[in-house]
Design an enzyme around this catalytic site. Structure first.
Site, short mmCIF file in Angstrom:
data_model
loop_
_atom_site.label_atom_id
_atom_site.label_comp_id
_atom_site.label_asym_id
_atom_site.label_seq_id
_atom_site.Cartn_x
_atom_site.Cartn_y
_atom_site.Cartn_z
N HIS A 176 -7.22 56.52 71.27
CA HIS A 176 -8.25 57.52 71.63
C HIS A 176 -9.46 56.83 72.25
CE1 HIS A 176 -6.43 61.15 69.93
NE2 HIS A 176 -5.99 60.40 68.93
N ASP A 200 -6.26 56.89 64.34
CA ASP A 200 -5.13 57.82 64.40
C ASP A 200 -4.39 57.76 65.73
OD1 ASP A 200 -7.57 58.78 65.46
OD2 ASP A 200 -6.69 60.78 65.64
N GLU A 201 -3.15 58.18 65.65
CA GLU A 201 -2.34 58.56 66.81
C GLU A 201 -2.22 57.49 67.90
OE1 GLU A 201 -2.48 63.33 67.05
OE2 GLU A 201 -4.22 62.35 67.96
N CYS A 202 -1.83 56.28 67.52
CA CYS A 202 -1.50 55.31 68.55
C CYS A 202 -0.09 55.58 69.05
CB CYS A 202 -1.59 53.88 67.98
SG CYS A 202 -3.28 53.30 67.92
#
Lengths: 680, 680
Positions: free
Chosen positions: A256, A319-321
């Site tokens: 992100h 988060d969310e790699c």
């Protein structure tokens, strides 16, 4: 007066014997939100008039003086009664006693309890710590009601303290930037419902919003000019502290992070160049965990931010790699082999461990989303769970403290009841030991801003956030949804005194789509629809940062009171418990929905923002017509023809599908009526 | 595109031939307020979408850059369309050309003209001076409307300039203090309707609101802590300058000065001590014109204030001396004899002449109310008339410039039509020579704050002030009241985009009196009443600075749209010109008023703020019932019994009297119906 006080004292004594559950039931009659831990009603009421005054005793400070002034200003907005300075020279009416100073930087777990006694002649608010006084002020503001004798607070004795020490609200200001006034009025409303953490999601792929003097290209290239200056952020921290609210900044990393790389592509794992992301989703940009320069940058940056944000906790996201850049970069792949990092998760863990040390070196405790939890994560790291209670339970079992966020995603447009009933210690967490349960610090409601702008964020956040606030503050056995909704309606109205006016916002959106004259009909249509829940909206059309959020899906609130009331009526009717009033209420509502279409159709075609609502309005009219027929059949016990019923059911199934990106919320109740109606 | 431009050019040529009157008639179809001086419609429309951008050419400055940003921000609020920075790299859509810099301090008579051409492909805004650009931006914002093709401005060519160079709004912040946000949002709305002077009435008997570092007891003892810091006042001056608005401060002297004397009794003619006045009226406190110390004080104070207020004009008040302190002070009486000052007026003239020299020595032109005009008043002194046009005409004949204010006292609750039709060059002024007429610079609407607080000032000031703004800006022959009201309704709605939301304010007041559920019924009652006009309220009960302004008289706007519409319907019906729609509309409205009482009565007794409305609501129901009978009689041409008619007429005469301090505005129209109905 003496008798009054004696009576009150007696009641306090009785209160000590009363169970906590019965105390709450008593409180449930009062428009308090969150409900206090213990409340006992007294006799009579305390009338607020122009002689009202507040005296601070015990420990005092400029913060308490400002709180007193703010309390009187809010009471003025709530009542219209001016409270002149002269009043302070009269006998005190509202006596505050504070035990000692608060912590220089508000601490997690700092004492928030307070004791409030309202008698007909006097109000006494006592707390050890200034935080308790702030909360007691808000409780009193909620107690004040209109009566035939004027504005008055009923006599009560309240002993109150929060169930959880961490009661947060996260605002995403990256995907849609939220100017300072938006932040401030949300802090005002947070204070009103005793939330105590403002989690500021300051960076993401779509924009970097915190000015760095050390690394000016972060906002210079990554913000479109939409960012907070350091002075503005310091002001917000002070503003929040005045309101008993900690500010926890989040700078999401290692993913992100596109907006970081527009100005500083050397931090990235890919080749670049990078541009600010203009749409929604999970993107590839990731910091390069193998590059020492990255850690030096993070160290310098976090060091700078800790001069602005004094809170003990610092959120690094995590988060969310999606790992694509790591996999595509041969140097990173070689590094992973050399360091025996078998998976991308291991690589992220390597990164997180180094960042955690940097955060600690700046005297902060690291906080991160679920992904930062690894077997060897230091035990002081706080895990914020977007994956849910199972994940949070695992963190607790591993000895890490945690916060629940999944069930409190306000951007997913669930009902206030859904948010209210989700418990940080429910579901999987019930199997935890008491010690493990204690490591669940509370939770945070989140407003991710793909589909909110400064123009509609208030009415998407509130009043639902107040229901979440009650979940975090009030006793676990406070689960009466009907009581919650009654009190939520009052809270919604009263939030206008705290600068959040959801009704004015929605009315403004509906007027902008049509006209002032069309507002009543637009409101009636709005009362029958809601935005899609969960992530369904993103699949219905393409949206990006440039898409105007100015249509019905953006205007209509997520939890229609009219539809909820109608559904309750229908439940009573179908169960055979309906009073004549309930029958009449349901019928009146159906007629209103049915007849609205004739008024609205000529208007809808005149504006590009309403043209696609023509079938929505027509379907509502037909749905209501079907509902009326079913209601008649039920009432007169005369059967519907099975052909009609079949046709109608097929129509309702079609009408249940989203149209113009909104969901008809009347259909399910009409289906219930139709199914219950006698058939041939 | 070429054809479009050619067509537009042709229309401009035609426009040159068109009369100004017909141009205005064309403009009257568009929701512009104030109407421009010359407007010609073109063909097609310019659609505003996400590619919209604004390019500044010619002279530019930070003020113009800020105006551009504010214009885009307002257009965003108006449409919901975000205008990303990228758009500026595309072909320009809206081209601004400014001729030269504005004056460093905005001057009276500085060029405010602009030329605006909207074609389907492009908008061109040209002005010699930045002030014209500010005005042109506002005109474009008003042109943008909802269409089936999206938000769009119709093709037009506008050549616009104001009729009067001084178009002001006076806000009294002494009797009720108005915090900075109130001032700012009123400046925002002033810009929207092209008003250009903010007259800040900063001191009066009830409070001194401007901080002096030199004379700190002015606010220290005379303000109850409610005042503006010097920095806040400087901010307001800059804020106003950005919006093309001059700030003229008023410090009323030698009377209306009690608040000065609380801290500085040595300036007074009486013995003191003095206390801040807490009620309304004309009071005795007066400066001592015979005391040299008074002039030294004034000199120092005005010198300090001119460092904050750069405007060329400085208002010293001068109104309503009751002379009691002068007559009671032997030393003053002796001075008058010694100086051959035969009357108190002569004494005030002596004072004013000395103050005028002080003001001039600080490079300012003095302004004052009627009373400062004396035979030997310097010709550059500007007279603001609260006494009316006769007084103003006299000033003009004497060679002084003047401003009209009497007919624009917004606190007197007249209709927007009354304000709109009053002309600064009407009545007595028509007999002036053209040169004398030119000395009438314009006018100022005034909001004296006895009966307004920060909670209701917006909905008492707006939208009426927009009608005044049109009187001051638009051609003299713009006198079509129906057109004005149509455009005023749109202006009222759109003021929300300029931070003034009168509907939200009124709804908030009505909810506070009752509840959110009761709002519709409360609004229906509100639509049938208005606050008393002129000064009648003060005779109905005792009010002072401590009285809450939280009842129906404070909530209901002064000019009910529903009552006005009903009155128009009735005129048509009685004249025999009513269409079936008009008959139906009148009947529907009467039924709504009649049936409201049953809903409202159970609610009214629950709150001390509504209990006294019970007879008002009951009378409205009965008035509407009488109206319906008369309507039926008229429609069916069947006569009413004369006994009934007599009784009804007597009832209406009683119902016309104020009750709960509000006036029933339906009664006159029902009387008209009843008188027109056939009788036996």
């Amino acid at each position: 007066m003496k008798l009054g006080k004696f009576g009150a004292a007696l009641l306090v004594a009785v209160a000590a014997l009363a169970s906590s559950a019965s105390a709450q039931n008593t409180a449930g009659d009062l428009p308090l939100m969150p409900l206090p831990a213990h409340l006992v009603r007294g006799q009579g009421q305390f009338v607020v008039d122009g002689t009202f005054n507040v005296k601070l005793t015990g420990y005092t400070s400029p913060r308490l003086e400002r709180a007193r002034a703010r309390f009187l200003a809010t009471l003025f907005r709530e009542t219209g009664i001016p409270f002149p300075q002269e009043a302070q020279y009269q006998a005190p009416k509202f006596i505050v006693h504070t035990g000692h100073a608060g912590d220089p930087v508000q601490q997690l777990g700092e004492d928030e309890s307070y004791h409030l006694v309202v008698t007909p002649s006097e109000v006494d608010l006592t707390a050890a710590d200034p935080l308790g006084i702030l909360h007691g002020f808000q409780t009193f503001l909620q107690l004040v009601q209109k009566t035939p004798q004027g504005f008055a607070a009923p006599a009560v004795t309240i002993d109150d303290a929060p169930r959880f020490p961490w009661r947060g609200f996260m605002m995403d200001v990256s995907r849609h930037f939220m100017p300072i006034p938006v932040v401030k009025r949300n802090l005002d409303a947070m204070e009103a419902v005793k939330l105590n953490v403002f989690h500021w999601h300051l960076s993401d792929d779509q924009g970097f919003r915190a000015q760095s003097l050390r690394d000016p290209k972060l906002t210079g290239d990554g913000s479109d000019g939409l960012f907070y200056t350091q002075q503005q952020m310091r002001d917000i921290v002070a503003y929040a502290r005045d309101r008993g609210i900690r500010v926890v900044p989040e700078f999401d990393m290692p993913c992100h992070t596109t907006s970081w790389f527009v100005g500083y592509p050397e931090l990235a794992s890919g080749k670049g160049p990078y541009h600010i992301i203009r749409h929604w989703g999970v993107f590839d940009a990731a910091m390069n965990p193998t590059n020492p320069q990255v850690y030096a940058f993070i160290d310098g940056f976090i060091g700078e931010m800790t001069t602005i944000f004094p809170d003990q906790y610092f959120h690094i996201g995590g988060d969310e790699c999606n790992d694509k850049e790591w996999n595509a970069n041969p140097q990173i792949q070689q590094f992973m082999r050399a360091h025996h990092l078998a998976t991308d998760a291991a690589l992220q863990a390597y990164f997180t461990a180094k960042v955690q040390k940097i955060v600690a070196s700046h005297h902060r405790i690291m906080e991160g989303w679920d992904e930062v939890l690894q077997p060897n994560t230091p035990k002081d790291v706080v895990i914020q769970s977007w994956r849910g209670l199972a994940s949070l339970t695992q963190a607790a079992q591993q000895g890490n403290r945690g916060l629940l966020s999944t069930p409190y995603y306000l951007n997913l447009n669930h009902s206030a009841a859904d948010y209210f009933l989700a418990d940080p210690l429910g579901a999987d967490a019930t199997k935890l030991t008491p010690a493990e349960q204690a490591s669940i610090l509370g939770g945070e409601a989140c407003m991710w801003s793909e589909y909110v702008s400064p123009q509609n964020i208030d009415s998407r956040t509130w009043p639902s956030l107040a229901a979440v606030a009650e979940r975090f503050w009030s006793p676990a056995n406070d689960r009466d949804v009907a009581s919650m909704y009654r009190r939520l309606a009052v809270t919604d109205t009263n939030l206008a005194y705290h600068n959040i006016d959801t009704r004015a916002e929605v009315n403004g959106m509906l007027r902008r789509m049509s006209s002032a004259q069309a507002l009543p009909a637009m409101r009636t249509l709005s009362s029958a629809v809601q935005p899609p829940r969960d992530y369904h909206r993103s699949s219905m059309a393409k949206w990006d940062v440039f898409t105007p959020l100015n249509r019905m899906v953006d205007a209509t609130p997520p939890d229609s009171a009219a539809a909820r009331r109608f559904a309750t009526d229908v439940q009573q009717i179908v169960a055979g418990n309906a009073t004549p009033e309930i029958w009449r209420d349901a019928r009146t509502q159906l007629i209103r929905w049915r007849d609205n279409d004739a008024k609205l159709q000529p208007i809808l075609s005149t504006s590009s923002l309403t043209a696609d609502l023509a079938p929505v309005s027509a379907n509502l009219a037909k749905t209501a017509t079907i509902g009326l027929q079913a209601l008649d059949a039920l009432h007169s016990k005369s059967p519907l023809s099975s052909a009609t019923r079949q046709q109608d059911m097929e129509f309702l199934q079609r009408a249940a599908k989203p149209q113009a990106v909104v969901i008809d919320v009347v259909v399910p109740s009409v289906e219930t009526l139709l199914q219950a109606a006698p058939a041939q």
